[in-house]
Design an enzyme around this catalytic site. Sequence first.
Site, PDB file in Angstrom:
ATOM      1  N   GLN A 146      -5.830   3.636  -5.639  1.00 51.56           N
ATOM      2  CA  GLN A 146      -6.380   3.321  -4.326  1.00 51.56           C
ATOM      3  C   GLN A 146      -5.804   4.216  -3.236  1.00 51.56           C
ATOM      4  OE1 GLN A 146      -7.219  -0.947  -3.428  1.00 51.56           O
ATOM      5  NE2 GLN A 146      -5.970  -1.295  -5.243  1.00 51.56           N
ATOM      6  N   GLU A 176       0.834  -1.214   0.000  1.00 50.44           N
ATOM      7  CA  GLU A 176       0.000   0.000   0.000  1.00 50.44           C
ATOM      8  C   GLU A 176       0.866   1.261   0.000  1.00 50.44           C
ATOM      9  OE1 GLU A 176      -3.235  -0.362  -0.251  1.00 50.44           O
ATOM     10  OE2 GLU A 176      -3.758  -2.285   0.657  1.00 50.44           O
ATOM     11  N   ARG A 179     -13.495  -4.647  -3.577  1.00 50.27           N
ATOM     12  CA  ARG A 179     -13.383  -5.625  -2.488  1.00 50.27           C
ATOM     13  C   ARG A 179     -14.213  -6.862  -2.802  1.00 50.27           C
ATOM     14  NH1 ARG A 179      -9.101  -4.593  -1.529  1.00 50.27           N
ATOM     15  NH2 ARG A 179      -9.373  -3.172  -3.259  1.00 50.27           N
TER      16      ARG A 179
HETATM   17  P1  ATP Z   1      -5.477  -4.819  -3.468  1.00 49.89           P
HETATM   18  O1  ATP Z   1      -5.101  -3.792  -4.478  1.00 49.89           O
HETATM   19  O2  ATP Z   1      -6.935  -4.802  -3.199  1.00 49.89           O
HETATM   20  O3  ATP Z   1      -4.620  -4.757  -2.250  1.00 49.89           O
HETATM   21  P2  ATP Z   1      -3.838  -6.979  -4.428  1.00 49.89           P
HETATM   22  O4  ATP Z   1      -3.289  -6.519  -5.721  1.00 49.89           O
HETATM   23  O5  ATP Z   1      -2.957  -6.890  -3.256  1.00 49.89           O
HETATM   24  O6  ATP Z   1      -5.217  -6.246  -4.173  1.00 49.89           O
HETATM   25  P3  ATP Z   1      -4.211  -9.706  -3.649  1.00 49.89           P
HETATM   26  O7  ATP Z   1      -5.024  -9.453  -2.452  1.00 49.89           O
HETATM   27  O8  ATP Z   1      -2.796 -10.087  -3.491  1.00 49.89           O
HETATM   28  O9  ATP Z   1      -4.334  -8.453  -4.648  1.00 49.89           O
HETATM   29  O10 ATP Z   1      -4.906 -10.799  -4.569  1.00 49.89           O
HETATM   30  C1  ATP Z   1      -6.298 -10.743  -4.865  1.00 49.89           C
HETATM   31  C2  ATP Z   1      -6.882 -12.124  -4.923  1.00 49.89           C
HETATM   32  O11 ATP Z   1      -6.437 -12.797  -6.102  1.00 49.89           O
HETATM   33  C3  ATP Z   1      -6.464 -12.993  -3.765  1.00 49.89           C
HETATM   34  O12 ATP Z   1      -7.549 -13.811  -3.392  1.00 49.89           O
HETATM   35  C4  ATP Z   1      -5.331 -13.806  -4.345  1.00 49.89           C
HETATM   36  O13 ATP Z   1      -5.167 -15.027  -3.672  1.00 49.89           O
HETATM   37  C5  ATP Z   1      -5.794 -14.016  -5.774  1.00 49.89           C
HETATM   38  N1  ATP Z   1      -4.682 -14.224  -6.732  1.00 49.89           N
HETATM   39  C6  ATP Z   1      -3.686 -13.370  -7.005  1.00 49.89           C
HETATM   40  N2  ATP Z   1      -2.852 -13.867  -7.938  1.00 49.89           N
HETATM   41  C7  ATP Z   1      -3.335 -15.083  -8.270  1.00 49.89           C
HETATM   42  C8  ATP Z   1      -2.916 -16.111  -9.192  1.00 49.89           C
HETATM   43  N3  ATP Z   1      -1.839 -15.976  -9.953  1.00 49.89           N
HETATM   44  N4  ATP Z   1      -3.669 -17.225  -9.251  1.00 49.89           N
HETATM   45  C9  ATP Z   1      -4.769 -17.361  -8.496  1.00 49.89           C
HETATM   46  N5  ATP Z   1      -5.225 -16.448  -7.622  1.00 49.89           N
HETATM   47  C10 ATP Z   1      -4.518 -15.313  -7.504  1.00 49.89           C
HETATM   48 MG    MG Z   2      -3.111  -5.819  -1.437  1.00 50.95          MG
END
Ligand code: ATP
Ligand code: MG
Length: 715
Positions: A250, A220, A598
């Site tokens: 975000q 973040e 979300r």
């Molecule tokens: P945010 O911007 O909301 O913080 P983020 O980019 O950090 O989101 P994550 O929370 O890491 O995203 O991942 C979102 C969802 O997608 C999670 O449930 C994660 O397990 C799933 N995910 C991410 N990459 C993969 C992948 N390569 N294969 C399957 N599922 C995935």
């Molecule tokens: Mg995240």
Amino acid sequence: MDLLRDLNPAQREAVQHYTGPALVVAGAGSGKTRTVVHRIAYLIRHRGVYPTEILAVTFTNKAAGEMKERLARMVGPAARELWVSTFHSAALRILRVYGEYIGLKPGFVVYDEDDQLALLKEVLGGLGLETRPQYARGVIDRIKNRMWSVDAFLREAEDWVGGLPKEQMAAVYQAYEARMRALGAVDFNDLLLKVIGLFEAHPEVLHRVQQRARFIHVDEYQDTNPAQYRLTRLLAGAERNLMVVGDPDQSIYGFRNADIHNILNFEKDYPDARVYRLEENYRSTEAILRVANAVIEKNALRLEKTLRPVRSGGDPVFLYRAPDHREEAAFVAREVQRLKGRGRRLDEIAVLYRTNAQSRVLEEAFRRQNLGVRIVGGVGFYERREVKDVLAYARAAVNPADDLAVKRVLNVPARGIGQTSLAKLSQLAETARVSFFEALRRAGEVLARPQAQAVQRFVALIEGLANAAYDTGPDAFLRLVLAETGYADMLRREPDGEARLENLEELLRAAREWEEQHAGTIADFLDEVALTARAEEPEGEVPAEAVTLMTLHNAKGLEFPVVFIVGVEEGLLPHRSSTARVEDLEEERRLFYVGITRAQERLYLTLSEERETYGRREAVRASRFLEDIPEAFLQPLSPFGEPLGAGREPVAVRPTRRSSAAGGFRGGEKVRHPRFGQGLVVAASGEGDRQEVTVHFAGVGLKKLLVKYAGLERI
Ligand code: ATP
Ligand code: MG
């Protein structure tokens, strides 16, 4: 477990990034946090990096806890050696070890927002200035977050800030700082500033901490403020093994001085940074994602990014317009009930809102349906009077120079030390330039015999507790406080004392749980409380299965199969305080984007036609952000969650006088019922004798009636 298996090619590259600076910039749900977790595990398993060389900074304590759990599953017990925490927790930990280098007393206390306000009230009173302590606190936070000197503040700030001319505010700031020093206290923002000061003055300390943080991750990153930015740079030092992860779309903490430029300028700060872009969204269905994209695209101040859904199709995004906010809440509760009936677990559902005040009606609606709720934020557990009182005793014992704590409990339970005595003692402390507790020791100089003796007994009590503070565990110590101070007895005599005692039981439970995982004294426990009490922990006892209620801000980084965003109205989202400036409005739009993204499978947007603000009912308009979403992307619902056909007017259309054919009722008509009184037709179905209407009656709620028998009258 193969650490690279469940990753896409872009994620894999980022996970294998080894040394040097890296930026992972990508949209919501693209796996940024997952990439950080896998990268840490990869460093340990495949690069021979020790867990004791890895630091990961998360935005909330909750996120830190989750990250630790996931890592424990991936790398086993070694995960315990990792340093995963928020900026504030990390800073506090550093200060506990090295604080003496910059003159902090060993037992220094961390003031929470309430303590800050109490102190500011005193400071304002002392200077004879009138403004709300909250305003002053806002200004002081700004000064600290931006790392302004007093001169810089006088140069940069508007002429009037926080309800005072800026010169006076500068005086408030300086008096506040002086008092904090005298009290041996620091506030949240100080934690970061003091560490920066420490590092700058003592490179050898920085060097030692850097050994503990040779590989740094910041999740973040778009919401870091200047102090956090500076701290990150210092820690990254010459090795610069820094991976930051974030999404400019975000960035939602500008109002707390987060600076979106930190992420936008990362490549300028670290010209050799590798940049990884993730473009697939794994979280949400296509239907949800296209709504999210439609909303965020309308922001002018942004970088274009690609975000493709991996999960195609899905349910449409639902829209419900309620006649008022009570019915809006009732709808959400009914819908949750229905989903539960279809096999959803309540933990899979979250209701998000813009302001904490919106939670109460929702909470009531859920209680009525016998559905458990978990409220994250709001008046938290640690904000409760009895919890604060007992912890104040503990603080006074750990650090008798903590004037606020001492004053808070001096006459609780009542010891016959009244306001006059208190004033005399404060006066003594001030003229003799000693702590309030020191003044208590000298009570005989200013108080009559009986009061002075009462004060002496109190001093002895605190000293006794102080002796016990370092060789009993937190649980045993708090029990001692309850028994010795007479606090528990006092509650037993109070009318609502039972509930308060239960809360104290809960506090003891928290202390025991803490002891199971940490070794330490009450002082360490107080640190933990100071850090976690910040409006992100669930309140009180939580039912086993519960719907999560929280603000959009608190939802950052999380995901839920089902999400409701309520109050999608002008004045709330965007919030009325944020419509004047484009920057603020765009931050509100990002907040809406955060909320939408979300949701994994089902998303509901709800709003009401009327809302009560400051006790007045007024008509409200739908949020301007709804207009950004093509109509075809949204499925309007009836009060009972049935889809309303295309082209039909949404429920609760504006009142219309036009009566329909054959005497039937239409949505929007005002009616009177012999028993329920005046109401508004929100839906109608069937014709003639079989026509059924759903009417919303003020104070009664929704009723489904058969027109033939209902005796409805148009008005
Ligand atoms: P945010 O911007 O909301 O913080 P983020 O980019 O950090 O989101 P994550 O929370 O890491 O995203 O991942 C979102 C969802 O997608 C999670 O449930 C994660 O397990 C799933 N995910 C991410 N990459 C993969 C992948 N390569 N294969 C399957 N599922 C995935
Ligand atoms: Mg995240």
